[in-house]
Design a protein around this motif. Structure first.
Motif, PDB file in Angstrom:
ATOM      1  N   GLY A 187       0.787  -1.226   0.041  1.00 26.38           N
ATOM      2  CA  GLY A 187      -0.098   0.086   0.037  1.00 26.38           C
ATOM      3  C   GLY A 187       0.834   1.327  -0.054  1.00 26.38           C
ATOM      4  O   GLY A 187       0.232   2.461  -0.025  1.00 26.38           O
ATOM      5  N   ILE A 188       2.078   1.260   0.096  1.00 28.05           N
ATOM      6  CA  ILE A 188       2.940   2.266  -0.068  1.00 28.05           C
ATOM      7  C   ILE A 188       3.007   2.943  -1.472  1.00 28.05           C
ATOM      8  O   ILE A 188       3.088   2.273  -2.305  1.00 28.05           O
ATOM      9  CB  ILE A 188       4.414   2.189   0.551  1.00 28.05           C
ATOM     10  CG1 ILE A 188       5.084   3.442   0.948  1.00 28.05           C
ATOM     11  CG2 ILE A 188       5.257   1.203  -0.488  1.00 28.05           C
ATOM     12  CD1 ILE A 188       6.246   3.087   1.889  1.00 28.05           C
ATOM     13  N   GLU A 189       2.875   4.221  -1.633  1.00 28.55           N
ATOM     14  CA  GLU A 189       2.843   5.097  -2.643  1.00 28.55           C
ATOM     15  C   GLU A 189       4.075   5.866  -2.728  1.00 28.55           C
ATOM     16  O   GLU A 189       4.409   6.547  -1.862  1.00 28.55           O
ATOM     17  CB  GLU A 189       1.498   5.705  -3.052  1.00 28.55           C
ATOM     18  CG  GLU A 189       0.478   4.530  -3.115  1.00 28.55           C
ATOM     19  CD  GLU A 189      -1.059   5.311  -3.144  1.00 28.55           C
ATOM     20  OE1 GLU A 189      -0.952   6.385  -4.091  1.00 28.55           O
ATOM     21  OE2 GLU A 189      -1.925   4.656  -2.824  1.00 28.55           O
ATOM     22  N   ARG A 190       4.576   6.368  -3.895  1.00 27.54           N
ATOM     23  CA  ARG A 190       5.407   7.325  -3.880  1.00 27.54           C
ATOM     24  C   ARG A 190       5.279   8.731  -3.167  1.00 27.54           C
ATOM     25  O   ARG A 190       6.036   9.047  -2.309  1.00 27.54           O
ATOM     26  CB  ARG A 190       6.258   7.365  -5.585  1.00 27.54           C
ATOM     27  CG  ARG A 190       7.080   8.383  -5.603  1.00 27.54           C
ATOM     28  CD  ARG A 190       7.407   8.527  -7.176  1.00 27.54           C
ATOM     29  NE  ARG A 190       8.652   9.325  -7.407  1.00 27.54           N
ATOM     30  CZ  ARG A 190       9.749   8.949  -7.624  1.00 27.54           C
ATOM     31  NH1 ARG A 190       9.720   7.508  -7.890  1.00 27.54           N
ATOM     32  NH2 ARG A 190      10.714   9.625  -7.805  1.00 27.54           N
ATOM     33  N   GLN A 199      14.912   9.646  -0.904  1.00 24.10           N
ATOM     34  CA  GLN A 199      15.238   9.382  -2.112  1.00 24.10           C
ATOM     35  C   GLN A 199      15.843   8.044  -2.684  1.00 24.10           C
ATOM     36  O   GLN A 199      15.356   7.547  -3.677  1.00 24.10           O
ATOM     37  CB  GLN A 199      16.264  10.420  -2.717  1.00 24.10           C
ATOM     38  CG  GLN A 199      16.716  10.504  -4.155  1.00 24.10           C
ATOM     39  CD  GLN A 199      15.458  11.105  -4.812  1.00 24.10           C
ATOM     40  OE1 GLN A 199      14.758  11.877  -4.452  1.00 24.10           O
ATOM     41  NE2 GLN A 199      15.567  10.471  -6.215  1.00 24.10           N
ATOM     42  N   SER A 200      16.704   7.252  -1.805  1.00 23.91           N
ATOM     43  CA  SER A 200      17.291   6.190  -2.112  1.00 23.91           C
ATOM     44  C   SER A 200      16.141   5.001  -1.926  1.00 23.91           C
ATOM     45  O   SER A 200      16.050   4.091  -2.761  1.00 23.91           O
ATOM     46  CB  SER A 200      18.358   5.820  -0.874  1.00 23.91           C
ATOM     47  OG  SER A 200      18.584   4.318  -1.215  1.00 23.91           O
ATOM     48  N   LEU A 201      15.411   5.236  -0.996  1.00 23.77           N
ATOM     49  CA  LEU A 201      14.134   4.219  -1.067  1.00 23.77           C
ATOM     50  C   LEU A 201      13.208   4.253  -2.044  1.00 23.77           C
ATOM     51  O   LEU A 201      12.621   3.401  -2.696  1.00 23.77           O
ATOM     52  CB  LEU A 201      13.315   4.393   0.308  1.00 23.77           C
ATOM     53  CG  LEU A 201      14.049   3.961   1.531  1.00 23.77           C
ATOM     54  CD1 LEU A 201      13.375   4.262   2.951  1.00 23.77           C
ATOM     55  CD2 LEU A 201      14.552   2.400   1.653  1.00 23.77           C
ATOM     56  N   MET A 202      12.750   5.537  -2.626  1.00 26.22           N
ATOM     57  CA  MET A 202      11.809   5.931  -3.621  1.00 26.22           C
ATOM     58  C   MET A 202      12.366   5.219  -4.715  1.00 26.22           C
ATOM     59  O   MET A 202      11.756   4.509  -5.630  1.00 26.22           O
ATOM     60  CB  MET A 202      11.504   7.348  -3.898  1.00 26.22           C
ATOM     61  CG  MET A 202      10.588   7.889  -3.041  1.00 26.22           C
ATOM     62  SD  MET A 202      10.156   9.774  -3.400  1.00 26.22           S
ATOM     63  CE  MET A 202      11.616  10.560  -3.292  1.00 26.22           C
ATOM     64  N   LEU A 203      13.821   5.395  -4.992  1.00 30.61           N
ATOM     65  CA  LEU A 203      14.578   4.823  -6.418  1.00 30.61           C
ATOM     66  C   LEU A 203      14.371   3.134  -6.362  1.00 30.61           C
ATOM     67  O   LEU A 203      14.133   2.961  -7.386  1.00 30.61           O
ATOM     68  CB  LEU A 203      15.946   5.450  -6.381  1.00 30.61           C
ATOM     69  CG  LEU A 203      16.098   6.814  -6.850  1.00 30.61           C
ATOM     70  CD1 LEU A 203      17.578   7.163  -6.764  1.00 30.61           C
ATOM     71  CD2 LEU A 203      15.637   6.972  -8.381  1.00 30.61           C
ATOM     72  N   GLY A 204      14.876   2.784  -5.190  1.00 32.56           N
ATOM     73  CA  GLY A 204      14.861   1.260  -4.970  1.00 32.56           C
ATOM     74  C   GLY A 204      13.421   0.780  -5.237  1.00 32.56           C
ATOM     75  O   GLY A 204      13.128  -0.315  -5.714  1.00 32.56           O
ATOM     76  N   MET A 205      12.571   1.455  -4.767  1.00 31.26           N
ATOM     77  CA  MET A 205      10.975   0.991  -4.959  1.00 31.26           C
ATOM     78  C   MET A 205      10.090   1.180  -6.019  1.00 31.26           C
ATOM     79  O   MET A 205       9.289   0.465  -6.391  1.00 31.26           O
ATOM     80  CB  MET A 205      10.130   1.422  -3.702  1.00 31.26           C
ATOM     81  CG  MET A 205      10.711   0.973  -2.414  1.00 31.26           C
ATOM     82  SD  MET A 205       9.919   1.833  -0.748  1.00 31.26           S
ATOM     83  CE  MET A 205       8.375   1.017  -0.933  1.00 31.26           C
ATOM     84  N   PHE A 206      10.484   2.228  -6.619  1.00 34.77           N
ATOM     85  CA  PHE A 206       9.420   2.823  -7.837  1.00 34.77           C
ATOM     86  C   PHE A 206      10.117   2.948  -9.130  1.00 34.77           C
ATOM     87  O   PHE A 206       9.601   3.166 -10.144  1.00 34.77           O
ATOM     88  CB  PHE A 206       8.583   4.060  -7.308  1.00 34.77           C
ATOM     89  CG  PHE A 206       7.987   4.136  -6.148  1.00 34.77           C
ATOM     90  CD1 PHE A 206       6.805   3.295  -6.036  1.00 34.77           C
ATOM     91  CD2 PHE A 206       8.343   4.385  -4.908  1.00 34.77           C
ATOM     92  CE1 PHE A 206       5.918   3.040  -5.255  1.00 34.77           C
ATOM     93  CE2 PHE A 206       7.708   4.458  -3.830  1.00 34.77           C
ATOM     94  CZ  PHE A 206       6.464   3.569  -3.875  1.00 34.77           C
ATOM     95  N   TYR A 207      11.697   3.284  -9.234  1.00 34.01           N
ATOM     96  CA  TYR A 207      12.388   3.430 -10.662  1.00 34.01           C
ATOM     97  C   TYR A 207      12.535   2.033 -11.276  1.00 34.01           C
ATOM     98  O   TYR A 207      12.887   1.135 -10.674  1.00 34.01           O
ATOM     99  CB  TYR A 207      13.716   3.936 -10.093  1.00 34.01           C
ATOM    100  CG  TYR A 207      14.576   4.214 -11.487  1.00 34.01           C
ATOM    101  CD1 TYR A 207      14.180   5.058 -12.409  1.00 34.01           C
ATOM    102  CD2 TYR A 207      15.662   3.474 -11.670  1.00 34.01           C
ATOM    103  CE1 TYR A 207      14.746   5.239 -13.385  1.00 34.01           C
ATOM    104  CE2 TYR A 207      16.249   3.551 -12.907  1.00 34.01           C
ATOM    105  CZ  TYR A 207      16.044   4.571 -13.733  1.00 34.01           C
ATOM    106  OH  TYR A 207      16.784   4.905 -14.949  1.00 34.01           O
TER     107      TYR A 207
END
Length: 135
Positions: free
Chosen positions: A76-79, A114-122
């Motif tokens: 359920g986590i979103e960017r 930023q690191s988590l977002m890249l890992g999760m969504f990029y």
């Protein structure tokens, strides 16, 4: 009101973590994801977060874990949740720390987010497949 903290200590990190997650647990956007993920395990989670932030801010080495793997498991986590997380984090640290220390902490928080977002969504494969369709 107490004077803002003028240094980063484990006790101040404890106050920061508990204050911040108190806000998270009430936040309309974030509370469900956190409460659904953590459930009744808030005390161990807060202890882990204190060790994590001690390791980040004091290079104490108290935290042993992999934040990326932990966050990849969250449903359920979103960017855009990261933006709200950073807003609440900054708000908390502006309340608790002198401005120069608050800014220092926020820079580290933004790098982590930023690191988590890249890992999760990029997903570079999505870019490649879109580009190959446009040729």
């Amino acid at each position: 009101m107490n004077m803002p903290f003028d240094t980063i200590t484990d006790q101040n990190i404890h106050t920061m973590v508990h204050t911040f997650y108190g806000k998270i647990r009430k936040d309309e956007l974030l509370k469900d994801v956190f409460n659904n993920t953590i459930g009744d395990n808030w005390d161990p989670h807060l202890e882990t977060m204190c060790r994590f932030w001690s390791s980040v801010l004091l290079t104490s080495g108290q935290y042993k874990g992999n934040p990326m793997i932990a966050h990849m498991k969250i449903k359920g986590i979103e960017r855009h949740f990261f933006e709200r997380w950073l807003e609440l984090f900054l708000e908390t640290n502006k309340e608790l720390f002198q401005s120069d220390i608050s800014a220092e902490i926020q820079i580290k928080a933004e790098r982590i987010a930023q690191s988590l977002m890249l890992g999760m969504f990029y997903r570079p494969e999505n870019i490649t497949s879109k580009n190959s369709k446009n040729r």
